[in-house]
Design an enzyme around this catalytic site. Structure first.
Site, PDB file in Angstrom:
ATOM      1  N   GLU A  85     -29.186   8.239  36.493  1.00  0.00           N
ATOM      2  CA  GLU A  85     -29.433   9.850  36.024  1.00  0.00           C
ATOM      3  C   GLU A  85     -29.628   9.566  34.453  1.00  0.00           C
ATOM      4  OE1 GLU A  85     -28.094  14.208  36.221  1.00  0.00           O
ATOM      5  OE2 GLU A  85     -27.005  12.663  37.329  1.00  0.00           O
ATOM      6  N   GLY A  86     -30.554  10.201  33.932  1.00  0.00           N
ATOM      7  CA  GLY A  86     -30.905  10.074  32.469  1.00  0.00           C
ATOM      8  C   GLY A  86     -31.258  11.338  31.756  1.00  0.00           C
ATOM      9  N   PHE A  88     -34.149  12.860  31.252  1.00  0.00           N
ATOM     10  CA  PHE A  88     -35.078  13.660  32.090  1.00  0.00           C
ATOM     11  C   PHE A  88     -34.523  13.959  33.367  1.00  0.00           C
ATOM     12  CE2 PHE A  88     -38.839  14.275  34.934  1.00  0.00           C
ATOM     13  CZ  PHE A  88     -39.746  14.697  34.033  1.00  0.00           C
ATOM     14  N   GLY A  89     -33.587  13.410  34.078  1.00  0.00           N
ATOM     15  CA  GLY A  89     -33.173  13.890  35.173  1.00  0.00           C
ATOM     16  C   GLY A  89     -32.722  12.782  36.274  1.00  0.00           C
ATOM     17  N   VAL A  91     -32.679   9.805  38.943  1.00  0.00           N
ATOM     18  CA  VAL A  91     -33.896   8.767  39.194  1.00  0.00           C
ATOM     19  C   VAL A  91     -33.465   8.150  40.555  1.00  0.00           C
ATOM     20  CG1 VAL A  91     -34.679   6.470  38.323  1.00  0.00           C
ATOM     21  CG2 VAL A  91     -33.733   7.940  36.480  1.00  0.00           C
ATOM     22  N   LYS A 105     -38.399   9.818  38.497  1.00  0.00           N
ATOM     23  CA  LYS A 105     -37.716  10.609  37.725  1.00  0.00           C
ATOM     24  C   LYS A 105     -37.771  12.013  38.169  1.00  0.00           C
ATOM     25  CE  LYS A 105     -36.825   7.250  34.052  1.00  0.00           C
ATOM     26  NZ  LYS A 105     -36.881   7.082  32.390  1.00  0.00           N
ATOM     27  N   ASP A 200     -36.468   6.847  21.166  1.00  0.00           N
ATOM     28  CA  ASP A 200     -35.140   6.619  22.264  1.00  0.00           C
ATOM     29  C   ASP A 200     -34.989   5.112  22.631  1.00  0.00           C
ATOM     30  OD1 ASP A 200     -32.827   7.891  23.604  1.00  0.00           O
ATOM     31  OD2 ASP A 200     -33.916   7.851  25.450  1.00  0.00           O
TER      32      ASP A 200
END
Length: 378
Positions: A85-86, A88-89, A91, A105, A200
């Site tokens: 999970e990152g 963006f949301g 994975v 994602k 990033d």
């Protein structure tokens, strides 16, 4: 009279056909220009042109994946396929019908033309050391990004993550090779027209395939997020923030130079085997980045070197590596090197290491060279 009428009808039909062609041209041309103005730092170039060479039309188009295909590929987004999970949301690992393995994602989000245009641009970028964005999905109030799946995970997992395997050592030469690959990925982004700043870059965004070829992930992700970070665990927020250059923290000013700073923090983690926000294990209350920024001489280099490296490196190579790292994390953005300079320096170090060191476990010439950094072990 009949000939005059026929001529008038023919002229009107021709005018209508011409008008139709103009409408079709404008319909397909205008969205591309909107994408340029949003993505470009300079707002001056077509994103379908890289290095002055036009891309084939098919490579400009992001593939639209139907929701039902992605649900099938992930067993309806079952937790068994959740791999992380990152920002963006969540994975997911997915298996498409044609056998392709992808990383998906997923986040809640209404369909927008801006999302499509950004994905369309990012999916046109291809390089050996970049993770390819294959396509997108906007259905059922969900937005998804579909990437190629990189089998060996992130460099961070190999250095200090939960997936670390203690008996699988990343020797210095391999870490140099990974650093060179990641540097080439970033340099390619900086060479695009319009330029693309990663914004990033961090160790978790450097992935390695089955042969340990480095591939940079997450390029353009901050653009898709609109510059807003999703709150996460405090330790993760701290780990991410330490990769941001001083001018980004203070003024929000991203540039190629801020990417170089982030790359310098990555080099610190690569050589130390630990997260950069942790303290140097030398009795000093000093973070790794602070150690590098106040670095004066090589007398205490051994305090930050990953013990798993043993002594399979040369003194000269390690000192050069540390010096390059220090240059990358300079407070002043103007004093940092370009990514092309970083690549040249890393190439030189790797070439020297290959010629001066022996394969791990063979002979003791390497130990004799590196032992100068470890006087206590004599």
């Amino acid at each position: 009279m009949s000939r005059t009428l026929a001529a008038l009808i023919g002229g009107a039909a021709g005018a209508m056909a011409l008008m139709g062609m103009i409408i079709v041209f404008l319909r397909f041309r205008l969205p591309r220009n909107r994408s340029i103005s949003r993505t470009s730092d300079t707002g001056s170039s077509d994103p379908s042109v890289q290095g002055g060479v036009s891309l084939p039309l098919e490579s400009r188009e992001a593939r639209s994946f139907p929701m039902e295909h992605l649900a099938f590929a992930t067993k309806n987004f079952h937790n068994v396929n959740l791999v992380g999970e990152g920002k963006f949301g969540k994975v997911y690992k997915g298996f498409l019908c044609d056998g392709t393995i992808v990383a998906i994602k997923r986040r809640p989000g209404m369909p927008t033309s801006e999302f499509f245009e950004e994905v369309r641009y990012l999916s046109s970028i291809r390089h050996r050391n970049l993770v390819s964005l294959l396509g997108y999905c906007q259905e059922n109030d969900q937005q998804m990004l579909i990437y190629e799946y990189i089998t060996n995970g992130s460099v961070s997992s190999h250095l200090y993550g939960a997936g670390q395997v203690s008996n699988e050592k990343l020797e210095f030469k391999r870490r140099l090779s990974i650093a060179i690959g990641a540097a080439k990925g970033l340099a390619h982004l900086h060479s695009l027209s319009p330029r693309l700043v990663h914004k990033d870059f961090k160790t978790a965004h450097v992935l390695v395939d089955e042969t340990f070829i480095a591939k940079v992930a997450g390029a353009g992700l901050r653009n898709l997020l609109g510059g807003v970070d999703v709150a996460g665990p405090s330790s993760q927020m701290m780990a991410d923030e330490i990769f941001l250059a001083p001018e980004v923290k203070e003024f929000g000013r991203f540039s190629e130079n801020s990417d170089v700073y982030s790359f310098g923090v990555f080099l610190l983690e690569l050589v130390s085997g630990r997260e950069a926000y942790q303290s140097v294990p030398s009795g000093l209350d000093q973070k790794l980045v602070e150690w590098a920024q106040y670095y004066q001489d090589s007398s205490n280099i051994s305090s930050i070197i990953d013990h798993k490296l043993s002594s399979n490196f040369t003194t000269e190579g390690m000192k050069k590596f540390i010096q390059l790292t220090v240059q990358c994390v300079e407070f002043s953005s103007e004093r940092r090197p370009t990514m092309n300079h970083v690549i040249a320096e890393l190439d030189w170090i790797l070439e020297k290491e290959m010629s001066l060191t022996t394969i791990m476990g063979e002979g003791n010439s390497t130990v004799a060279l590196a032992s100068q950094l470890f006087p206590a072990s004599r």
